[in-house]
Design a protein around this motif. Structure first.
Motif, PDB file in Angstrom:
ATOM      1  N   ASN A 182      -5.767   6.956  -0.491  1.00 13.80           N
ATOM      2  CA  ASN A 182      -4.912   5.832  -0.854  1.00 13.80           C
ATOM      3  C   ASN A 182      -5.146   4.712   0.147  1.00 13.80           C
ATOM      4  O   ASN A 182      -5.028   4.940   1.357  1.00 13.80           O
ATOM      5  CB  ASN A 182      -3.435   6.224  -0.839  1.00 13.80           C
ATOM      6  N   VAL A 233      -2.116  -1.319  -3.844  1.00 13.82           N
ATOM      7  CA  VAL A 233      -2.548   0.021  -3.435  1.00 13.82           C
ATOM      8  C   VAL A 233      -3.542   0.564  -4.462  1.00 13.82           C
ATOM      9  O   VAL A 233      -3.304   0.472  -5.673  1.00 13.82           O
ATOM     10  CB  VAL A 233      -1.350   0.978  -3.307  1.00 13.82           C
ATOM     11  N   LEU A 253      -4.669   0.365   1.084  1.00 10.90           N
ATOM     12  CA  LEU A 253      -3.933  -0.880   0.851  1.00 10.90           C
ATOM     13  C   LEU A 253      -4.885  -2.049   1.059  1.00 10.90           C
ATOM     14  O   LEU A 253      -5.403  -2.254   2.157  1.00 10.90           O
ATOM     15  CB  LEU A 253      -2.743  -0.979   1.809  1.00 10.90           C
ATOM     16  N   LEU A 273       1.633   4.970   0.389  1.00 18.96           N
ATOM     17  CA  LEU A 273       0.277   5.488   0.513  1.00 18.96           C
ATOM     18  C   LEU A 273       0.255   7.018   0.602  1.00 18.96           C
ATOM     19  O   LEU A 273      -0.797   7.600   0.828  1.00 18.96           O
ATOM     20  CB  LEU A 273      -0.425   4.902   1.740  1.00 18.96           C
TER      21      LEU A 273
END
Length: 375
Positions: free
Chosen positions: A321, A358, A323, A341
């Motif tokens: 995950n 995200v 950003l 996340l």
């Protein structure tokens, strides 16, 4: 009185008269209104196009970052054409800063040993020395608390002759060779062989086993793209520290990546599929309840060991995950959102003027999980 025989009619004279002041003012007002409307439309369209370009760039950066990490994870653990036997292979805890062959994880004594396919060294108490928290300049490099993912494998393409700078792995295809593997950059060290051509079971001393260049990459987030000099900035950037020509070389991969979180899928029953995900396979004391229950239900039951190497060796997938942030801010936007996340605590709110999103995916470690599926 002068005759008007040759004069034009009075009505025609009136038609030749100019615009009155009132008519001129009305025309100017209408023109200004139209011009204001067109200007407003142009400004609005320009802003929309600018925001679209910013968002498109951010989406592309996020996807490219995921693709780059995923591609390496899917190659992780590949150490030659014939794959490594699960039962007879040992793994060494990866050191992303190691540059000496003796400490890079390859060995044939007492057993065949190779580096772990994936490892998260930043989860240890201190960051690796080759990924410094600060540079000699006033700008920071590695983001405080950033996670690092190290992947190890050998190239899918073969090399005829080593270049003397990079390191290569040679796997033996003959039982009569004295060792099963050679890891070196010296041409004279590669003496292993393959079987004779045409599917023969006889070893051929004239057929050398192929060489594959060793690949080791560590991904991490830095707080700057250009971290020194006149062009220094504060743009969060996904960087990669790569083992090249016998040394660790750091380069920027994708700008605008603000944070990355990895969760590691543990194969508890040895069938190749992840049964649960943990943030840190090294930390036995922090095993999630769901993972503890899955370990107890496995056949045979899985025992979480204090050996970090054993737990990392059972990772067959990585959940990523990240950003991604716009490279340019939007004055009319304030980011008051929080971003999940996968950690216990969410990222944000940042309360600045950058838009974020995200992106996530799951990458399989085929060279670990695939072998287990075929057992």
């Amino acid at each position: 009185m002068t005759p008007r025989a040759h004069s034009q009619p009075l009505s025609h004279v009136r038609h030749q008269a100019g615009m009155s002041l009132i008519e001129l003012m009305i025309a100017v007002a209408i023109g200004l209104a139209l011009l204001a409307g067109l200007s407003s439309l142009y400004v609005s369209t320009s802003k929309a196009r600018s925001e679209f370009n910013k968002t498109s760039e951010q989406v592309e950066n996020g996807r490219f970052a995921l693709q780059s990490i995923t591609r390496d994870i899917e190659m992780a653990g590949f150490y030659g054409r014939s794959s490594l036997p699960v039962a007879t292979t040992s793994y060494a805890l990866s050191d992303p800063c190691a540059t000496a062959p003796a400490s890079m994880g390859f060995s044939t004594t007492p057993a065949l040993t190779v580096p772990l396919p994936v490892y998260g060294p930043a989860l240890a108490s201190t960051a690796p020395a080759c990924l410094p928290a600060t540079l000699a300049t006033t700008l920071p490099n590695m983001k405080a608390g950033a996670e690092v993912l190290t992947v190890s494998y050998v190239s899918g393409s073969t090399t005829a002759t080593p270049d003397g700078n990079n390191y290569y792995l040679q796997r033996s295809g003959c039982e009569t060779d004295s060792v099963s593997m050679v890891y070196s950059k010296t041409a004279g060290a590669f003496t292993l062989h393959n079987k004779a051509p045409s599917g023969s079971s006889v070893c051929s001393t004239s057929t050398s086993a192929e060489l594959r260049q060793y690949v080791e990459r560590s991904y991490y987030v830095a707080t700057c793209d250009v971290c020194s000099g006149t062009g220094a900035d504060t743009t969060p950037t996904l960087k990669v520290a790569e083992f090249v020509n016998g040394a660790i070389q750091v380069s920027s991969l994708v700008a605008g990546i603000e944070d990355v979180h990895y969760s590691y899928g543990e194969d508890l029953d040895n069938n190749g599929s992840p049964d649960c995900y943990v943030d840190n396979p090294s930390d036995v004391s922090a095993v999630p309840t769901a993972c503890a229950a899955a370990a107890a239900a496995a056949v045979p039951p899985y025992t979480w060991t204090a050996s970090a190497t054993a737990n990392w060796a059972n990772v067959t997938a990585v959940r990523i995950n990240l950003l991604s942030r716009n490279l340019d801010n939007t004055a009319s936007w304030t980011d008051t959102r929080s971003y999940d996340l996968g950690r216990a605590a969410a990222d944000g709110p940042y309360n600045d003027h950058y838009k974020r999103h995200v992106y996530g995916t799951v990458a399989r470690i085929w060279n670990t999980g695939g072998l287990r599926e075929n057992q």
